[in-house]
Design a protein around this motif. Structure first.
Motif, PDB file in Angstrom:
ATOM      1  N   THR A  54       0.846  -1.188   0.000  1.00 30.06           N
ATOM      2  CA  THR A  54       0.000   0.000   0.000  1.00 30.06           C
ATOM      3  C   THR A  54       0.882   1.239   0.000  1.00 30.06           C
ATOM      4  N   MET A  55       0.366   2.317  -0.589  1.00 32.97           N
ATOM      5  CA  MET A  55       1.079   3.597  -0.564  1.00 32.97           C
ATOM      6  C   MET A  55       0.119   4.695  -0.137  1.00 32.97           C
ATOM      7  N   LEU A  56       0.596   5.553   0.772  1.00 35.24           N
ATOM      8  CA  LEU A  56      -0.130   6.752   1.181  1.00 35.24           C
ATOM      9  C   LEU A  56       0.664   7.964   0.735  1.00 35.24           C
ATOM     10  N   TYR A  57       0.039   8.830  -0.059  1.00 35.75           N
ATOM     11  CA  TYR A  57       0.687  10.004  -0.640  1.00 35.75           C
ATOM     12  C   TYR A  57       0.251  11.263   0.107  1.00 35.75           C
ATOM     13  N   LEU A  58       1.236  12.107   0.467  1.00 39.43           N
ATOM     14  CA  LEU A  58       0.988  13.399   1.103  1.00 39.43           C
ATOM     15  C   LEU A  58       1.399  14.512   0.148  1.00 39.43           C
ATOM     16  N   PRO A  87       2.976  -4.582   3.275  1.00 33.24           N
ATOM     17  CA  PRO A  87       3.957  -3.499   3.425  1.00 33.24           C
ATOM     18  C   PRO A  87       3.345  -2.147   3.071  1.00 33.24           C
ATOM     19  N   THR A  88       3.695  -1.132   3.843  1.00 33.89           N
ATOM     20  CA  THR A  88       3.149   0.211   3.642  1.00 33.89           C
ATOM     21  C   THR A  88       4.265   1.185   3.305  1.00 33.89           C
ATOM     22  N   VAL A  89       4.060   1.945   2.242  1.00 32.68           N
ATOM     23  CA  VAL A  89       5.003   2.975   1.799  1.00 32.68           C
ATOM     24  C   VAL A  89       4.365   4.338   2.023  1.00 32.68           C
ATOM     25  N   LEU A  90       5.086   5.234   2.678  1.00 36.78           N
ATOM     26  CA  LEU A  90       4.641   6.614   2.849  1.00 36.78           C
ATOM     27  C   LEU A  90       5.390   7.465   1.834  1.00 36.78           C
ATOM     28  N   CYS A  91       4.643   8.267   1.068  1.00 39.77           N
ATOM     29  CA  CYS A  91       5.231   9.080   0.002  1.00 39.77           C
ATOM     30  C   CYS A  91       4.820  10.524   0.214  1.00 39.77           C
ATOM     31  N   GLY A  92       5.766  11.461   0.099  1.00 42.20           N
ATOM     32  CA  GLY A  92       5.447  12.866   0.302  1.00 42.20           C
ATOM     33  C   GLY A  92       6.128  13.770  -0.695  1.00 42.20           C
ATOM     34  N   HIS A  93       5.407  14.795  -1.132  1.00 42.28           N
ATOM     35  CA  HIS A  93       5.955  15.797  -2.057  1.00 42.28           C
ATOM     36  C   HIS A  93       6.131  17.127  -1.343  1.00 42.28           C
ATOM     37  N   SER A  94       7.322  17.748  -1.501  1.00 41.89           N
ATOM     38  CA  SER A  94       7.603  19.098  -1.008  1.00 41.89           C
ATOM     39  C   SER A  94       7.366  19.186   0.506  1.00 41.89           C
ATOM     40  N   THR A  95       6.432  20.033   0.971  1.00 39.40           N
ATOM     41  CA  THR A  95       6.151  20.113   2.395  1.00 39.40           C
ATOM     42  C   THR A  95       5.617  18.779   2.904  1.00 39.40           C
ATOM     43  N   GLY A  96       4.883  18.061   2.054  1.00 40.81           N
ATOM     44  CA  GLY A  96       4.424  16.728   2.422  1.00 40.81           C
ATOM     45  C   GLY A  96       5.587  15.774   2.632  1.00 40.81           C
ATOM     46  N   GLY A  97       6.674  15.972   1.886  1.00 37.09           N
ATOM     47  CA  GLY A  97       7.872  15.164   2.088  1.00 37.09           C
ATOM     48  C   GLY A  97       8.534  15.460   3.422  1.00 37.09           C
ATOM     49  N   LEU A  98       8.585  16.741   3.790  1.00 41.47           N
ATOM     50  CA  LEU A  98       9.112  17.118   5.109  1.00 41.47           C
ATOM     51  C   LEU A  98       8.251  16.503   6.208  1.00 41.47           C
ATOM     52  N   THR A  99       6.936  16.621   6.069  1.00 37.11           N
ATOM     53  CA  THR A  99       6.015  16.057   7.045  1.00 37.11           C
ATOM     54  C   THR A  99       6.192  14.548   7.155  1.00 37.11           C
TER      55      THR A  99
END
Length: 362
Positions: free
Chosen positions: A70-74, A144-156
């Motif tokens: 699974t992937m959760l995108y921020l 398995p869980t993947v957390l993915c973040g872009h820009s400020t979401g990546g910092l978070t």
């Protein structure tokens, strides 16, 4: 952008704790996550979006019916989840794709709220936790869980992973805002000023220069021949890089949403934590552009560089996130790598596929 004479249509609110239709159309569904009152006490909520390939007429060939992770995108600042093609790519790799519109952003923004307002990035722990619980209940707790973040979401995402060791299997960053533009000296020099402004009125909008309307742009709107010139490759004609992505500018403002010192202080505090060194226990993939050309207004470099964050500083900071970090940089990449030219996007997807196969799908 929306025309004041013709207001944009109202956006349907996703049902609470149940799935309903999403603004992205068939193949996507959304649910509202109820949150506890925070300091603002303005009925903040979050919104979880789910890609369902079996219901998506544009699902990619070869997409498996049984996800393997699974992937959760921020999303980032002044943003929300709209990159449907990314969801389809993750689904084809074998991922159950979810995205989270954080409190006071995008689908979660309610009338009277200040877009993106928080005073600490730890405030997002609640909706991230609720989203992951909903995902695991639906997909299986052993997936398995993947957390993915872009820009400020990546910092978070990086800070969250540091505070929650063992909670995820991998962390993927897309141009994470790990360092203020100009790197550490600028952050240290600017923090006292931001603190002073925050003490006076943390919610007061920080003034930004006025720019000629014709100089402003959004790459998500697609190719503008009068500005961009001749299309480099006619084969791109039907690609969203040219035709534009489906973006609601009430949720993704040009040039930016109002910036307030209380929020900026939260960002600086998060970046200071990164500068001190994190201890993310899972594998980390930090992706970014090969070059930056920081600018709010249009320049030809906007089509092939990161105009928002310092790509070099991000790459240096990424190394300190944990003991197993892969740094990948892409020549011609823009700030959101998912909005880059088609050949660059394919390089990003290819690198991500290989990395996931090596560290998640083993």
């Amino acid at each position: 952008m929306s025309n004041p004479a013709h207001p944009a249509p109202a956006v349907p609110v996703a049902p609470v704790d149940a799935w309903g239709p999403d603004v992205l159309g068939p193949g996507f569904r959304a649910r509202t996550l109820r949150l506890l009152p925070d300091a603002e006490d303005d009925d903040a909520v979050a919104t979880l979006v789910h890609h369902v390939p079996a219901l998506d007429p544009a699902a990619l060939p070869g997409t498996p019916t049984a996800p393997r992770f699974t992937m959760l995108y921020l999303h980032g600042w002044n943003d929300y989840f709209f990159q449907a093609d990314f969801a389809r790519e993750i689904s084809r790799i074998g991922g159950a794709f979810y995205a989270l519109d954080l409190r006071r952003y995008g689908r979660s923004l309610r009338e009277g709220q200040m877009l993106g307002w928080v005073t600490s990035l730890t405030d997002y722990d609640e909706e991230i936790g609720l989203a992951l619980a909903a995902m695991r209940a639906a997909e299986g707790w052993d997936t398995p869980t993947v957390l993915c973040g872009h820009s400020t979401g990546g910092l978070t995402a990086a800070l969250w992973a540091d505070r929650h060791p063992g909670a995820i299997s991998a962390l993927v960053l897309n141009s994470a805002w790990l360092e203020i533009q100009g790197a550490e000296p600028v952050r240290l020099a600017g923090e006292p000023v931001v603190r002073t402004l925050a003490r006076r009125d943390p919610r007061r909008v920080i003034p930004i220069p006025a720019f000629p309307p014709e100089s402003l742009y959004s790459l998500a709107d697609g190719w503008v021949a009068e500005r961009d010139g001749e299309l480099p490759d006619p084969a791109w004609a039907d690609d969203p890089y040219v035709t534009g992505w489906r973006v609601d500018h009430r949720w993704r403002m040009v040039p930016t949403a109002p910036i307030r010192p209380g929020w900026l202080l939260a960002i600086l505090a998060g970046q200071a934590r990164v500068a001190a060194g994190l201890d993310v226990r899972c594998p980390v993939l930090s992706m970014g552009s090969a070059r930056s050309h920081l600018s709010v207004t249009w320049t030809p470099e906007a089509r092939r560089t990161d105009t928002v964050v310092d790509a070099d500083a991000t790459a240096r900071r990424a190394i300190g996130l944990g003991n197993l970090v892969t740094v990948a940089r892409f020549d011609g990449g823009v700030h959101d790598l998912l909005l880059s030219a088609p050949p660059v996007r394919e390089q990003v997807y290819s690198a991500l596929r290989r990395w996931l196969r090596g560290y998640v799908l083993t």
